[in-house]
Design a protein around this motif. Structure first.
Motif, PDB file in Angstrom:
ATOM      1  N   GLU A  45       0.818  -1.215   0.000  1.00  0.00           N
ATOM      2  CA  GLU A  45       0.000   0.000   0.000  1.00  0.00           C
ATOM      3  C   GLU A  45       0.854   1.268   0.000  1.00  0.00           C
ATOM      4  N   ASN A  46       1.623   1.485   1.041  1.00  0.00           N
ATOM      5  CA  ASN A  46       2.471   2.674   1.149  1.00  0.00           C
ATOM      6  C   ASN A  46       3.938   2.276   1.139  1.00  0.00           C
ATOM      7  N   GLU A  47       4.371   1.701   2.239  1.00  0.00           N
ATOM      8  CA  GLU A  47       5.728   1.178   2.314  1.00  0.00           C
ATOM      9  C   GLU A  47       5.777   0.092   3.372  1.00  0.00           C
ATOM     10  N   GLU A  48       6.744  -0.797   3.205  1.00  0.00           N
ATOM     11  CA  GLU A  48       6.867  -1.917   4.134  1.00  0.00           C
ATOM     12  C   GLU A  48       8.344  -2.313   4.212  1.00  0.00           C
ATOM     13  N   VAL A  49       8.821  -2.537   5.419  1.00  0.00           N
ATOM     14  CA  VAL A  49      10.185  -3.014   5.615  1.00  0.00           C
ATOM     15  C   VAL A  49      10.138  -4.540   5.581  1.00  0.00           C
ATOM     16  N   THR A  50      10.930  -5.129   4.696  1.00  0.00           N
ATOM     17  CA  THR A  50      10.994  -6.581   4.594  1.00  0.00           C
ATOM     18  C   THR A  50      12.424  -7.033   4.854  1.00  0.00           C
ATOM     19  N   LYS A  51      12.597  -8.329   4.995  1.00  0.00           N
ATOM     20  CA  LYS A  51      13.923  -8.883   5.253  1.00  0.00           C
ATOM     21  C   LYS A  51      14.415  -9.600   4.007  1.00  0.00           C
ATOM     22  N   PHE A  52      15.634  -9.299   3.625  1.00  0.00           N
ATOM     23  CA  PHE A  52      16.312  -9.931   2.500  1.00  0.00           C
ATOM     24  C   PHE A  52      17.327 -10.885   3.104  1.00  0.00           C
ATOM     25  N   GLU A  53      17.124 -12.165   2.895  1.00  0.00           N
ATOM     26  CA  GLU A  53      17.930 -13.182   3.565  1.00  0.00           C
ATOM     27  C   GLU A  53      18.763 -13.955   2.550  1.00  0.00           C
ATOM     28  N   VAL A  54      20.056 -14.116   2.853  1.00  0.00           N
ATOM     29  CA  VAL A  54      20.962 -14.902   2.024  1.00  0.00           C
ATOM     30  C   VAL A  54      21.531 -16.014   2.893  1.00  0.00           C
ATOM     31  N   GLU A  55      21.357 -17.249   2.434  1.00  0.00           N
ATOM     32  CA  GLU A  55      21.863 -18.400   3.159  1.00  0.00           C
ATOM     33  C   GLU A  55      22.754 -19.202   2.211  1.00  0.00           C
ATOM     34  N   VAL A  56      23.974 -19.478   2.656  1.00  0.00           N
ATOM     35  CA  VAL A  56      24.920 -20.282   1.882  1.00  0.00           C
ATOM     36  C   VAL A  56      25.273 -21.490   2.740  1.00  0.00           C
ATOM     37  N   GLN A  57      25.082 -22.682   2.159  1.00  0.00           N
ATOM     38  CA  GLN A  57      25.217 -23.884   2.965  1.00  0.00           C
ATOM     39  C   GLN A  57      25.910 -24.987   2.171  1.00  0.00           C
ATOM     40  N   GLY A  58      26.819 -25.668   2.855  1.00  0.00           N
ATOM     41  CA  GLY A  58      27.481 -26.853   2.320  1.00  0.00           C
ATOM     42  C   GLY A  58      27.655 -27.845   3.448  1.00  0.00           C
ATOM     43  N   ASN A  59      28.485 -28.879   3.238  1.00  0.00           N
ATOM     44  CA  ASN A  59      28.734 -29.856   4.306  1.00  0.00           C
ATOM     45  C   ASN A  59      29.568 -29.263   5.432  1.00  0.00           C
ATOM     46  N   LYS A  60      30.534 -28.398   5.083  1.00  0.00           N
ATOM     47  CA  LYS A  60      31.444 -27.833   6.089  1.00  0.00           C
ATOM     48  C   LYS A  60      31.218 -26.340   6.336  1.00  0.00           C
ATOM     49  N   PHE A  61      30.523 -25.689   5.434  1.00  0.00           N
ATOM     50  CA  PHE A  61      30.369 -24.231   5.513  1.00  0.00           C
ATOM     51  C   PHE A  61      28.892 -23.879   5.650  1.00  0.00           C
ATOM     52  N   TYR A  62      28.608 -22.909   6.540  1.00  0.00           N
ATOM     53  CA  TYR A  62      27.251 -22.391   6.676  1.00  0.00           C
ATOM     54  C   TYR A  62      27.320 -20.916   7.040  1.00  0.00           C
ATOM     55  N   SER A  63      26.523 -20.124   6.345  1.00  0.00           N
ATOM     56  CA  SER A  63      26.435 -18.707   6.657  1.00  0.00           C
ATOM     57  C   SER A  63      25.026 -18.227   6.317  1.00  0.00           C
ATOM     58  N   LYS A  64      24.518 -17.357   7.167  1.00  0.00           N
ATOM     59  CA  LYS A  64      23.200 -16.769   6.933  1.00  0.00           C
ATOM     60  C   LYS A  64      23.278 -15.297   7.306  1.00  0.00           C
ATOM     61  N   GLU A  65      22.884 -14.438   6.375  1.00  0.00           N
ATOM     62  CA  GLU A  65      22.880 -12.988   6.594  1.00  0.00           C
ATOM     63  C   GLU A  65      21.493 -12.456   6.274  1.00  0.00           C
ATOM     64  N   VAL A  66      21.014 -11.526   7.092  1.00  0.00           N
ATOM     65  CA  VAL A  66      19.704 -10.912   6.886  1.00  0.00           C
ATOM     66  C   VAL A  66      19.875  -9.400   6.918  1.00  0.00           C
ATOM     67  N   ARG A  67      19.306  -8.725   5.924  1.00  0.00           N
ATOM     68  CA  ARG A  67      19.328  -7.264   5.867  1.00  0.00           C
ATOM     69  C   ARG A  67      17.915  -6.771   5.596  1.00  0.00           C
ATOM     70  N   LYS A  68      17.624  -5.572   6.046  1.00  0.00           N
ATOM     71  CA  LYS A  68      16.309  -4.979   5.814  1.00  0.00           C
ATOM     72  C   LYS A  68      16.328  -4.206   4.501  1.00  0.00           C
ATOM     73  N   VAL A  69      15.236  -4.316   3.748  1.00  0.00           N
ATOM     74  CA  VAL A  69      15.029  -3.505   2.550  1.00  0.00           C
ATOM     75  C   VAL A  69      13.635  -2.885   2.654  1.00  0.00           C
ATOM     76  N   LEU A  70      13.496  -1.710   2.098  1.00  0.00           N
ATOM     77  CA  LEU A  70      12.225  -0.986   2.130  1.00  0.00           C
ATOM     78  C   LEU A  70      11.539  -1.140   0.788  1.00  0.00           C
ATOM     79  N   ILE A  71      10.293  -1.583   0.816  1.00  0.00           N
ATOM     80  CA  ILE A  71       9.469  -1.618  -0.391  1.00  0.00           C
ATOM     81  C   ILE A  71       8.532  -0.433  -0.292  1.00  0.00           C
TER      82      ILE A  71
END
Length: 162
Positions: free
Chosen positions: A94-120
């Motif tokens: 409708e007007n604006e909304e803050v949403t979360k942009f999430e990036v997850e990278v995963q393997g057998n030995k490596f795992y990382s998850k980052e979340v940032r806010k973006v405005l729509i």
């Protein structure tokens, strides 16, 4: 921040970086995802992803999370480096909304998850008034037209909804 029609020059980028080596002898994967910090509601936009120096098969998942809906925008599994940009449709708000942009990278030995806010943000149409000539003498009839355009300067009465 400028109107989205001028976004090319005024974008603020949200950058997610991770995996920058834990120890001096252990090389871990690096990845980067870029997306504008402000997205225009209902518009098509893109984000770009990079995966560098993977030491195993990794899965990168990019998700846009809101209160009503979670949307997976991209998922890629690779053992090779890659750089790509993905086009997606921004959800309508409708007007604006803050949403979360999430990036997850995963393997057998490596795992990382980052979340940032973006405005729509929803931008109202722009209205233009045009006269048939720049100056009028007293008593002359003024002819004018009014039209509205979206942020990409398309007439709003000619837009195809989809």
């Amino acid at each position: 921040m400028g109107r989205p029609g001028n976004q090319m020059w005024t974008w603020t980028w949200c950058v997610i970086l991770c995996g920058m080596c834990v120890g001096p002898t252990v090389a871990e994967p690096h990845y980067m995802v870029t997306i504008p910090a402000v997205l225009e509601a209902g518009a098509e936009t893109k984000f770009c992803t990079s995966l560098m120096e993977p030491n195993e098969t990794l899965t990168m998942t990019v998700t846009l999370r809101s209160e009503e809906k979670n949307t997976t925008l991209h998922e890629k599994t690779s053992r090779e480096e890659f750089r790509e940009c993905i086009q997606f449709q921004v959800p309508l708000v409708e007007n604006e909304e803050v949403t979360k942009f999430e990036v997850e990278v995963q393997g057998n030995k490596f795992y990382s998850k980052e979340v940032r806010k973006v405005l729509i943000k929803s931008y109202p149409p722009m209205y233009f008034i045009q006269t048939d000539k720049p100056l009028y003498l007293p008593g002359q009839t003024v002819h004018f037209r009014v039209f509205s355009m979206d942020t990409k300067f398309r007439p709003t009465n000619q837009l195809v909804s989809g």
